[in-house]
Write a protein that holds these residues in place. Structure first.
Motif, PDB file in Angstrom:
ATOM      1  N   LEU B 288       0.851  -1.189   0.000  1.00 38.77           N
ATOM      2  CA  LEU B 288       0.000   0.000   0.000  1.00 38.77           C
ATOM      3  C   LEU B 288       0.889   1.242   0.000  1.00 38.77           C
ATOM      4  O   LEU B 288       2.048   1.179   0.389  1.00 38.77           O
ATOM      5  CB  LEU B 288      -0.911  -0.011   1.234  1.00 38.77           C
ATOM      6  CG  LEU B 288      -1.801  -1.244   1.365  1.00 38.77           C
ATOM      7  CD1 LEU B 288      -2.615  -1.171   2.643  1.00 38.77           C
ATOM      8  CD2 LEU B 288      -2.728  -1.358   0.167  1.00 38.77           C
ATOM      9  N   VAL B 302       3.949  -8.665   9.112  1.00 39.30           N
ATOM     10  CA  VAL B 302       2.845  -7.790   8.730  1.00 39.30           C
ATOM     11  C   VAL B 302       2.875  -7.693   7.217  1.00 39.30           C
ATOM     12  O   VAL B 302       3.907  -7.376   6.633  1.00 39.30           O
ATOM     13  CB  VAL B 302       3.002  -6.371   9.330  1.00 39.30           C
ATOM     14  CG1 VAL B 302       1.826  -5.487   8.915  1.00 39.30           C
ATOM     15  CG2 VAL B 302       3.127  -6.434  10.846  1.00 39.30           C
ATOM     16  N   ALA B 304       0.592  -6.163   3.923  1.00 36.03           N
ATOM     17  CA  ALA B 304      -0.560  -5.351   3.529  1.00 36.03           C
ATOM     18  C   ALA B 304      -0.596  -5.223   2.018  1.00 36.03           C
ATOM     19  O   ALA B 304       0.409  -4.875   1.399  1.00 36.03           O
ATOM     20  CB  ALA B 304      -0.475  -3.967   4.170  1.00 36.03           C
ATOM     21  N   SER B 305      -1.730  -5.529   1.425  1.00 34.56           N
ATOM     22  CA  SER B 305      -1.918  -5.388  -0.020  1.00 34.56           C
ATOM     23  C   SER B 305      -3.297  -4.793  -0.251  1.00 34.56           C
ATOM     24  O   SER B 305      -4.078  -4.657   0.689  1.00 34.56           O
ATOM     25  CB  SER B 305      -1.814  -6.756  -0.702  1.00 34.56           C
ATOM     26  OG  SER B 305      -3.082  -7.382  -0.728  1.00 34.56           O
ATOM     27  N   PRO B 306      -3.612  -4.458  -1.503  1.00 38.77           N
ATOM     28  CA  PRO B 306      -4.980  -3.958  -1.758  1.00 38.77           C
ATOM     29  C   PRO B 306      -6.061  -4.963  -1.348  1.00 38.77           C
ATOM     30  O   PRO B 306      -7.212  -4.588  -1.169  1.00 38.77           O
ATOM     31  CB  PRO B 306      -4.984  -3.723  -3.274  1.00 38.77           C
ATOM     32  CG  PRO B 306      -3.551  -3.464  -3.615  1.00 38.77           C
ATOM     33  CD  PRO B 306      -2.763  -4.366  -2.705  1.00 38.77           C
ATOM     34  N   ASP B 307      -5.717  -6.248  -1.179  1.00 45.71           N
ATOM     35  CA  ASP B 307      -6.703  -7.262  -0.785  1.00 45.71           C
ATOM     36  C   ASP B 307      -6.967  -7.323   0.715  1.00 45.71           C
ATOM     37  O   ASP B 307      -8.003  -7.848   1.137  1.00 45.71           O
ATOM     38  CB  ASP B 307      -6.253  -8.655  -1.236  1.00 45.71           C
ATOM     39  CG  ASP B 307      -6.415  -8.856  -2.734  1.00 45.71           C
ATOM     40  OD1 ASP B 307      -6.968  -7.963  -3.392  1.00 45.71           O
ATOM     41  OD2 ASP B 307      -5.981  -9.905  -3.230  1.00 45.71           O
ATOM     42  N   GLY B 308      -6.023  -6.887   1.535  1.00 41.40           N
ATOM     43  CA  GLY B 308      -6.211  -6.980   2.971  1.00 41.40           C
ATOM     44  C   GLY B 308      -4.911  -6.856   3.718  1.00 41.40           C
ATOM     45  O   GLY B 308      -3.858  -6.576   3.125  1.00 41.40           O
ATOM     46  N   ILE B 309      -4.992  -7.082   5.042  1.00 47.44           N
ATOM     47  CA  ILE B 309      -3.828  -6.922   5.913  1.00 47.44           C
ATOM     48  C   ILE B 309      -3.717  -8.150   6.807  1.00 47.44           C
ATOM     49  O   ILE B 309      -4.689  -8.555   7.434  1.00 47.44           O
ATOM     50  CB  ILE B 309      -3.969  -5.648   6.782  1.00 47.44           C
ATOM     51  CG1 ILE B 309      -4.080  -4.401   5.891  1.00 47.44           C
ATOM     52  CG2 ILE B 309      -2.783  -5.507   7.750  1.00 47.44           C
ATOM     53  CD1 ILE B 309      -4.593  -3.170   6.611  1.00 47.44           C
ATOM     54  N   LEU B 310      -2.521  -8.738   6.844  1.00 44.75           N
ATOM     55  CA  LEU B 310      -2.248  -9.841   7.764  1.00 44.75           C
ATOM     56  C   LEU B 310      -1.278  -9.360   8.833  1.00 44.75           C
ATOM     57  O   LEU B 310      -0.270  -8.735   8.514  1.00 44.75           O
ATOM     58  CB  LEU B 310      -1.610 -11.018   7.016  1.00 44.75           C
ATOM     59  CG  LEU B 310      -1.092 -12.150   7.923  1.00 44.75           C
ATOM     60  CD1 LEU B 310      -2.250 -12.925   8.550  1.00 44.75           C
ATOM     61  CD2 LEU B 310      -0.167 -13.091   7.160  1.00 44.75           C
TER      62      LEU B 310
END
Lengths: 438, 438
Positions: B288, B302, B304-310
């Motif tokens: 992001l 951690v 984070a991508s446009p699909d979600g956050i782990l």
């Protein structure tokens, strides 16, 4: 009850949800009884009205918060606008002048002053009402609330009362102590100073005139930027001998860090979040529209907003300020008087923004020197005015505005627009405002 | 060297960076010597070419990966496209037929098969070259690579060699064992089965014809969806008596989970990230364009991508699949043959998408039944064709397309467009493709 809520500046300690223009008290993180979300300022305002439906609430704050306050509390609330930030004594003096000269409150009436962001239950506001009644009837000039300490905190100032009754004279004030000193004060019966006090309006106005040369509210407002920064405690309370303190032993939390804020949350998350079973004491506040998955974490807070993402051990989260200071601040979301905007994309030579306008509201009529703009309406109905020409718009309509052209958009219903800005120098400062002719 | 790289399906174990259409081997997370970022497939391809500049590389994969492969490796690489997924034996049989019938490789030539995603150094590919030479000269029909185990893993199959020489006959195969059994195997001299083997092309073609009725590559391709799912080990290796194993003791990591992937990273982060000093063994992969701040975390990844956050404890991260399965999958970013797209905003009745086209590429000529679209060009130059009418476009130009109208955009330079989609039913399936007339 006349109550003044002091609404402080934006903090970095709750980044990424608070930033230069967005303060913690406006973040919607608390669940109401019916499952909706409310902010700290909405919670406090609701609680005050539950305890005293006739309470006259005035919020002392800076101009930058006015839009958020009206969006969240409606138009009925009083606002004493500080032209700039000058600490609590000037803020309270200005609010007192506002109450007298704008609201017409009598000098004999009691006023209660309280921060806008304590996390408390309704008994706290019952106590505030009592504090106001005490201020009205007592011979004391100032009546403070003293919170019974639950541990020897280094974060608060202490008030040492002259006895252990519910209401006592104040014997001494103590600055934020070390933990050891705090324990000694508590052994002596000391109370936390929660920044809450009540007085008759005339008393504070007299003190204000002694310390500041001004005639009335408008005069004080006009010279506000020339005033020195000084706290109410330092300017007034510590010099006052006719001063009392009333004990309060109910719930009181200072929601200044992620650690304390998550303690006050009713559930483990706001927004889209999933936890596996190995997670213990994990809180997620997610303002993005993508899921957050947490696995095997302990004592961690995760907070995601359009401005960034924080993942922190809860204890460590109170040390966030120096890290946030290193960030280049880019405001990616803001509430405005007319609605809100969110930056969707920033690239060289362009920015893409989602703009939401509340029904009946409009942007300023304005132009830009160095950028063209394209609006594509995605929902709602309204009208655009471009160089004086008004036009109805609905979803799918596109309006292009070359640099220099004057434009605004008026929402007849809730209206959403994708705005593409195009230019070599895109800056918030590139804006000229104009009056709209009728 | 003829080498076939098996490029497996998309995994959920590296969510949010891998998804239904994006596989881990294409994520750019490794730093090259000059500081640029490369993906697993780019790293492996670069290493092969460093070891053997003449190596003929063929990637066996599904259609959905072809765009990503060409974008990342260029047009020179061979691709054996699997019409659907049917495990490793059908995939290798198809690749063998492709090498013979499309590439004209002789049946006596050796072929090395290897997964596309081992994290290794160049010595691994030196060993692969040696493996190919062995397959060429040995009387064995199949030569495997056996990796010297570093711990009793439950994740791998084991090969028990008939002796301790560098090259031995294979005595036995063992399925993924318990940790205790694994320790026993290792005490007997067992090696990990890394899924790497070499053979003369004719050998695998003969086996393929024994097990599958087909004439040539085109015939096998046409009936591929009728084949049973079966692994190469099970169909071929375990039935072969003329089989050898060659030991390999260099670096070999299986990058299948966040835990192992972060071990292979050269730094602690990719993308924008900040750590305080209390963080230990924390890795961030941030796609992001907002910062991630980590404080007081230990052994955490951690992503984070446009699909979600782990946000996950590293050990725990291998158990992510059931959580990802519960998510409603929304593809927010994808690479295409012509470039890429990213979903910026989804709302009722609209979607806003940033589209990037590579120079010389274009979208399919297409139309939609149920949505209108608006393009605003934000960078680059190109041409749009709308219902047959061609038009030059540059930044700031706006093109509107009503439902039903045929349209495409052609990039003359790298071109970026903000696309606003408008309609009650926005779906990726609402698309008709057309040939462009000359």
């Amino acid at each position: 009850m006349n109550i003044v809520l002091l609404s402080g500046g934006s903090g970095q300690r709750l980044w990424p949800l608070s930033n230069d223009i967005r303060s913690k008290q406006f973040i919607k993180i608390f669940h109401t009884a019916d499952g909706a979300l409310e902010s700290m300022v909405q919670r406090v305002y609701r609680q005050i009205k539950e305890v005293d439906g006739d309470a006259a609430v005035t919020i002392a704050t800076s101009k930058s918060q006015v839009s958020s306050i009206h969006n969240q509390l409606g138009e009925a609330v009083g606002i004493s606008i500080e032209p700039c930030r000058r600490d609590t004594f000037p803020a309270i003096a200005l609010a007192a002048a506002y109450l007298k000269d704008v609201k017409g409150i009598g000098e004999d009436e009691a006023v209660v002053v309280c921060p806008v962001d304590p996390y408390v239950e309704n008994d706290y506001f019952e106590a505030l009402k009592e504090l106001g009644q005490l201020a009205q009837s007592s011979e004391a000039n100032l009546v403070l609330m003293g919170i019974e300490p639950t541990y020897p905190s280094e974060k608060y100032g202490y008030i040492i009362p002259d006895g252990s009754k519910k209401v006592s004279r104040v014997s001494m004030f103590k600055e934020k102590p070390t933990q050891q000193l705090a324990a000694e004060y508590i052994a002596q019966g000391a109370l936390w100073n929660g920044g809450v006090f009540a007085f008759r309006l005339g008393y504070v106005l007299r003190r204000a005139h002694e310390l500041i040369s001004f005639t009335d509210y408008n005069d004080l407002f006009a010279k506000y930027d020339t005033l020195n920064k000084i706290s109410f405690d330092y300017a007034v309370a510590e010099h006052e001998s006719l001063i009392e303190v009333m004990r309060f032993s109910g719930t009181w939390k200072d929601i200044g860090t992620w650690n304390t804020l998550t303690e006050a949350m009713t559930g483990n998350f706001v927004g889209e979040a999933m936890f596996n079973e190995e997670c213990k004491n994990v809180h997620v506040i997610n303002e993005l529209n993508v899921p957050i998955i947490c696995m095997g974490l302990k004592d961690v807070v995760v907070s995601a907003s359009p401005d960034g993402i924080l993942v922190s051990d809860k204890e460590q989260s109170s040390y966030i300020k120096p890290l946030v200071n290193k960030l280049e601040q880019r405001i990616m979301f803001a509430e405005k008087s007319w609605g809100s905007f969110r930056v969707l994309d920033m690239a060289e030579g362009s920015a893409t923004i989602k703009v939401t306008l509340h029904p009946g509201h409009r942007m300023n009529y304005h132009s830009h020197d160095h950028r063209d703009e394209v609006w594509t309406v995605i929902s709602g109905e309204g009208r655009t005015i471009v160089d004086g020409m008004e036009q109805q718009v609905k979803p799918g309509d596109v309006v292009t505005m070359a640099a220099g052209c004057r434009h605004t958009i008026i929402a007849d219903t809730e209206l959403q627009v994708i705005e593409v800005q195009l230019g070599k120098e895109i800056s918030v400062h590139d804006k000229h405002k104009y009056e709209l002719e009728d």
